[in-house]
Every structure is written in C-alpha cells, then in structure tokens.
Design an enzyme around this catalytic site. Structure first.
Site, mmCIF file in Angstrom:
data_model
loop_
_atom_site.group_PDB
_atom_site.id
_atom_site.type_symbol
_atom_site.label_atom_id
_atom_site.label_comp_id
_atom_site.label_asym_id
_atom_site.label_seq_id
_atom_site.Cartn_x
_atom_site.Cartn_y
_atom_site.Cartn_z
ATOM 1 N N LYS A 151 0.876 -1.173 0.000
ATOM 2 C CA LYS A 151 0.000 0.000 0.000
ATOM 3 C C LYS A 151 0.918 1.229 0.000
ATOM 4 O O LYS A 151 1.219 1.796 1.045
ATOM 5 C CB LYS A 151 -0.929 -0.052 1.218
ATOM 6 C CG LYS A 151 -2.198 0.760 1.049
ATOM 7 C CD LYS A 151 -3.240 0.363 2.052
ATOM 8 C CE LYS A 151 -4.357 1.368 2.168
ATOM 9 N NZ LYS A 151 -5.109 1.618 0.939
ATOM 10 N N GLU A 184 -9.129 -6.021 -8.940
ATOM 11 C CA GLU A 184 -9.871 -5.297 -7.901
ATOM 12 C C GLU A 184 -10.293 -3.955 -8.484
ATOM 13 O O GLU A 184 -10.072 -3.698 -9.666
ATOM 14 C CB GLU A 184 -8.994 -5.102 -6.661
ATOM 15 C CG GLU A 184 -7.716 -4.325 -6.950
ATOM 16 C CD GLU A 184 -6.804 -4.128 -5.745
ATOM 17 O OE1 GLU A 184 -7.288 -4.173 -4.611
ATOM 18 O OE2 GLU A 184 -5.601 -3.907 -5.970
#
Ligand code: PMP
Length: 289
Positions: A151, A184
């Site tokens: 991330k 995603e």
C-alpha cells in the site's frame, strides 16, 4: 478546538502539519500508508492495519522509526486529541527528506504522519440502489513491478483508472491484471455471488489484501456461505447473481451494473445485504457498544 495532526511524535495544529518539499514521499511517492475506520471511538482492526503497514514497509525496505505498539498508541492518542468517535484515520510513513536523486539511502529519517478526518462515505443512494461500474483500460500494476499488496504512496495506477471511471460518468472502475483476469477496483476489493457461492480474486491476481475483504471472508464462514478465492474474468462478473465491493471507507457496497450489463436482477442482492448487516453488527460488537 481545531484538528490536531500527528507529525513525527508531536500533535500539531492542522495549519502547522507540514513536511519538506525534499521528502521522497512527495518527490517519488516513496512511502506507505493505511486507511483505518474509527467506529464508536475505537479503531477497527487496528492491529491488522499496523501489521499490513509493516509488511508494506518491509517490501520497500523502509524502516518505520517506532515499534508496532508505539504506532498503535500514537493512533489512539491522535484519535483522543481530536475526540473522534466515528471517522477515518490516515496513517502515512514517508521515506523522509533526501536529495533530488532517487537513492533512499540519502533519506535518513522516515516521517510518520497520522491524520484523523470525518469519513466521506459513498452517498446513501449507492447503498440503496447499488453502484454502476466500468472496466478500466488501465491494467493493474504487475506484481513483479510494484506489487499491489504494497500500500504505497504511489497510487497513480489507481488514479488513472479512477479518471476513466469519472470520464465514463461512474465512480468506480474494475481493474484487470496483465493476464486479463479481474483484480480489484481502484480503492476496493471485489466479490461476486453465483449460485450461492461467494467468490473473490485470490491475492495472486495482484491485489491489495484488503482488511474488509478478510472480514467478509470471516463473516461468510460464520454464516455458512461457501466462499472461494478464485481467478475470475469479466464474463464471470457479468453472469454473477450479485456483486459487491469492500473497503475500509466503502464497507460493503452493492454493484448493479458492470459495463452496462445488469448484474442479477439489478438490485442489491440478498447475500450482499446479509453480509452488510453482519458487518455492521460485527463493527458494533468489536467497538464494545
Ligand atoms: N484495494 C485497494 C487498491 C485499496 O486502496 C483498498 C483500500 N482503500 C482496498 C482494496 C480495500 O482494502 P481495505 O479493506 O483494507 O480498506
């Protein structure tokens, strides 16, 4: 009293919460972050978020200048300083101040920033009626380039897909990986329900290991809903009975059309709504209220 922001061990006023223009977080997107929800005065799944932050940092060889416990304590004290009952926390660790060159070895001190904010949710209408999605032409970062499990502060890959969504008049886009499989969305994980089976792409599809995704898989197990982490294509999405997205900010949000194909009967589905109900109950339970 105004908003207090945690910057390198101190709680400062919002207007004083600044970092250097030489920080490699700004110059190169060199850093990692987390987004965490506060429900009823408690940070939801804080340990899982701190653990993921540490894994992201490890992958980019960034040493966070405090222990995990100190980080959790810093988050709690920032929440308390802002009397946050329900909201959102952004945790950022940058590589720190360096030279204009790329080398992270010139950056001696990573910066730790903790910002609390009021959450801006998707509009209620999206939960009632469901989202419309498109598939972005922008391919998800290849895991051997920048692994989407990191991330990182460089979110351009997602931002390019988000621009495609907004240009098409919707607010989220599905991203495929370089093999053409569903990965995603720009800031959420994706699930389908087909013939009573819950499915979501596996981590090997090149996705962020969403905390909410993990919670939904736990809830499905408790509820006796068969669940699989399985590769999927757009065909599988188009022909699903239900589809929904998960994320810290979104929680669980139903999807009703994808690339103009109606999913199921075009309304939020029963399994989606059941999981959302269970999610909200869990959140209350874990907050002890
Ligand atoms: N995928 C991406 C790319 C994300 O940025 C996020 C977080 N916003 C998610 C999935 C969802 O993860 P989480 O449930 O941990 O918020």
């Amino acid at each position: 009293m105004g908003l207090k922001v945690y910057v390198d061990g101190e709680l400062v006023d919002k207007k004083d919460a600044k970092i250097s223009v030489f920080d490699h977080g700004l110059l190169y997107g060199d850093g990692v972050f987390e987004g965490i929800r506060i429900y009823h005065g408690k940070a939801f799944r804080l340990t899982a978020h701190v653990e993921r932050l540490w894994r992201s940092a490890k992958a980019i060889m960034l040493e966070i200048p405090m222990s995990k416990q100190e980080m959790a304590d810093a988050v709690e004290s920032t929440m308390r300083a802002n009397s946050m009952d329900n909201g959102y926390i952004r945790l950022v660790v940058t590589r720190g101040v360096g030279t204009l060159g790329l080398s992270p070895t010139k950056c001696s001190n990573p910066s730790v920033i903790i910002i609390t904010d009021n959450i801006s949710l998707y509009p209620q209408e999206m939960y009632d009626n469901g989202l419309e999605l498109i598939t972005a032409a922008t391919v998800k970062n290849h895991p051997e380039g920048i692994n989407p499990r990191i991330k990182s502060l460089n979110y351009l890959n997602s931002i390019l897909a988000k621009i495609e969504a907004l240009n098409a008049g919707v607010i989220e886009a599905i991203m495929l990986n370089s093999a053409g499989q569903v990965a995603e969305c720009t800031g959420d994980n994706i699930f389908t329900v087909t013939d009573g089976v819950l499915r979501t792409p596996p981590l090997t599809a090149g996705i962020l290991e969403g905390i909410t995704r993990g919670v939904v898989l736990e809830l499905a197990e408790e509820a006796g809903i068969p669940a699989r982490e399985e590769e999927m294509t757009r065909y599988d999405l188009f022909n699903a009975d239900e589809c929904f997205l998960t994320g810290t900010a979104a929680e669980i949000v139903p999807v009703v059309t994808i690339d103009r194909r109606t999913i199921g009967d075009g309304k939020p589905g029963p399994v989606t709504l059941d999981l959302l109900k269970r999610f909200r109950e869990l959140v209350k339970k874990e907050a002890g209220s």
